[in-house]
Design an enzyme around this catalytic site. Sequence first.
Site, PDB file in Angstrom:
ATOM      1  N   ASP A   1       0.725  -1.329   0.131  1.00 37.48           N
ATOM      2  CA  ASP A   1      -0.162   0.131  -0.117  1.00 37.48           C
ATOM      3  C   ASP A   1       0.725   1.230  -0.039  1.00 37.48           C
ATOM      4  O   ASP A   1       0.682   2.364  -0.964  1.00 37.48           O
ATOM      5  CB  ASP A   1      -0.944  -0.041   1.228  1.00 37.48           C
ATOM      6  CG  ASP A   1      -0.460  -0.081   2.399  1.00 37.48           C
ATOM      7  OD1 ASP A   1       0.891  -0.425   2.394  1.00 37.48           O
ATOM      8  OD2 ASP A   1      -0.967   0.130   3.504  1.00 37.48           O
TER       9      ASP A   1
ATOM     10  N   GLY B   1      -4.104  -5.642  18.151  1.00 37.16           N
ATOM     11  CA  GLY B   1      -2.702  -6.286  17.983  1.00 37.16           C
ATOM     12  C   GLY B   1      -2.934  -7.518  17.226  1.00 37.16           C
ATOM     13  O   GLY B   1      -1.838  -8.176  16.983  1.00 37.16           O
ATOM     14  N   ALA B   2      -3.792  -7.747  16.573  1.00 40.51           N
ATOM     15  CA  ALA B   2      -4.031  -8.971  15.852  1.00 40.51           C
ATOM     16  C   ALA B   2      -3.769  -9.060  14.413  1.00 40.51           C
ATOM     17  O   ALA B   2      -3.837  -9.810  13.621  1.00 40.51           O
ATOM     18  CB  ALA B   2      -5.365  -9.582  16.169  1.00 40.51           C
ATOM     19  N   GLY B   3      -3.503  -7.614  13.857  1.00 40.55           N
ATOM     20  CA  GLY B   3      -3.263  -7.355  12.620  1.00 40.55           C
ATOM     21  C   GLY B   3      -4.699  -7.364  11.826  1.00 40.55           C
ATOM     22  O   GLY B   3      -4.622  -7.538  10.628  1.00 40.55           O
TER      23      GLY B   3
ATOM     24  N   ASP C   1      -6.208  -0.203   5.260  1.00 37.49           N
ATOM     25  CA  ASP C   1      -7.026  -0.453   6.236  1.00 37.49           C
ATOM     26  C   ASP C   1      -8.492   0.382   6.252  1.00 37.49           C
ATOM     27  O   ASP C   1      -9.592  -0.042   6.706  1.00 37.49           O
ATOM     28  CB  ASP C   1      -6.436  -0.070   7.565  1.00 37.49           C
ATOM     29  CG  ASP C   1      -5.109  -1.063   7.898  1.00 37.49           C
ATOM     30  OD1 ASP C   1      -5.017  -1.993   7.183  1.00 37.49           O
ATOM     31  OD2 ASP C   1      -4.364  -0.857   8.776  1.00 37.49           O
TER      32      ASP C   1
END
Length: 386
Positions: A40, A126-128, A176
């Site tokens: 990205d 924090g898990a992506g 995102d």
Amino acid sequence: MSASIDAAQVAQAFADTFGTAPDGVWSAPGRVNLIGEHTDYNEGFVLPFAIDRAAAVAIRLREDNTARLHSSYGEQATLTVDLNTLSPDSMEGWTAYPLGVVWVMRQLGVAIGGFDLYLHSTVPSGAGLSSSAAIECAVATAFNELENAGLSLRELVLVGQRAENEVVGAPTGILDQSASLLATDGHAVFLDCRTQESHLVPLDLAAAGLLILVVDTKVSHAHATGGYSARRASCELGAEVLGVVSLRDLTAADLPEAAGLLDEETYRRVRHIVRENQRVLDTVAMLDDGGPGTIGELLTASHASMRDDFEISCAELDLAVDTALANGALGARMTGGGFGGSAIALIPAAALASVRDAVSTAFADAGFSAPDIFAVSPAPGARKVS
């Protein structure tokens, strides 16, 4: 509260906290990046989809210039902020995400005054899976409506990115926020990060008898720390040495020349980006032509590239991928920025229990913390839910 957002429960939690009903509740989803990692910010291609886990904010406007913020995370006290003193340096912790959006929108001329805000999220932190972007997009969508700002979805994408870059300090691209704002049910979002053009790509997993299984390794990561920034710096160095605006401008045909001009590490970083961009394009074409059952090998090749060339995987992610593949997954890869977070596996729906159990057992045998394993499906983007 469950993994799905219950708008009535969020509104009630707001009322319990602030003593009055909110003006509304807005929700925005987390995302899984199906393929296209670290492309990205290189002006390349990505293919995320929104998931059925989301952040929700209940908001009520105030007559003064005070913001009061409360989160369902733990037993935290309500934070009170004087908006007259709001600056990127004055925000910390989880409040940097909603307040960062408010600061950016005020910079753009949106007259946001005081407000009360209650946050509840079912996106693991924090898990992506873009828990931060989910918060930003829910808040941006809410104030865009509450203040009649008239910003387009693509403008709201940039609001969220600016909040990440200028307030949180994470050098992320637009992936995102684009997934969280532009997604629809049953589709992934193909995004050209150079032009910001996007279109929906069919991802009807249910019709194909498939699931995307997320394995949250519980290895926490933070984009604002060094690994992510170092990879971005390597990409910028590669583009500079090779005389291109960004690595988006290179194709596989340019790699032999690049190998002779770059140091070995920078070359591998560049090779990942070039090949990953092509994998995104190939995945889009295969989804259009043959459906999700055809893309497994591309997902697995993407993981190998991130493990070996970009070096952003970790032992837990590799174990999740290898175990899923050994137990019937069509393809598997880490997803997100790396250095922890989650892996995804494309599996037959009938294999859910067996793959989940195999991964859990493998983690226990390796002495790793127990992962959180759950299926996700393509979900709609940010919207008012109450």
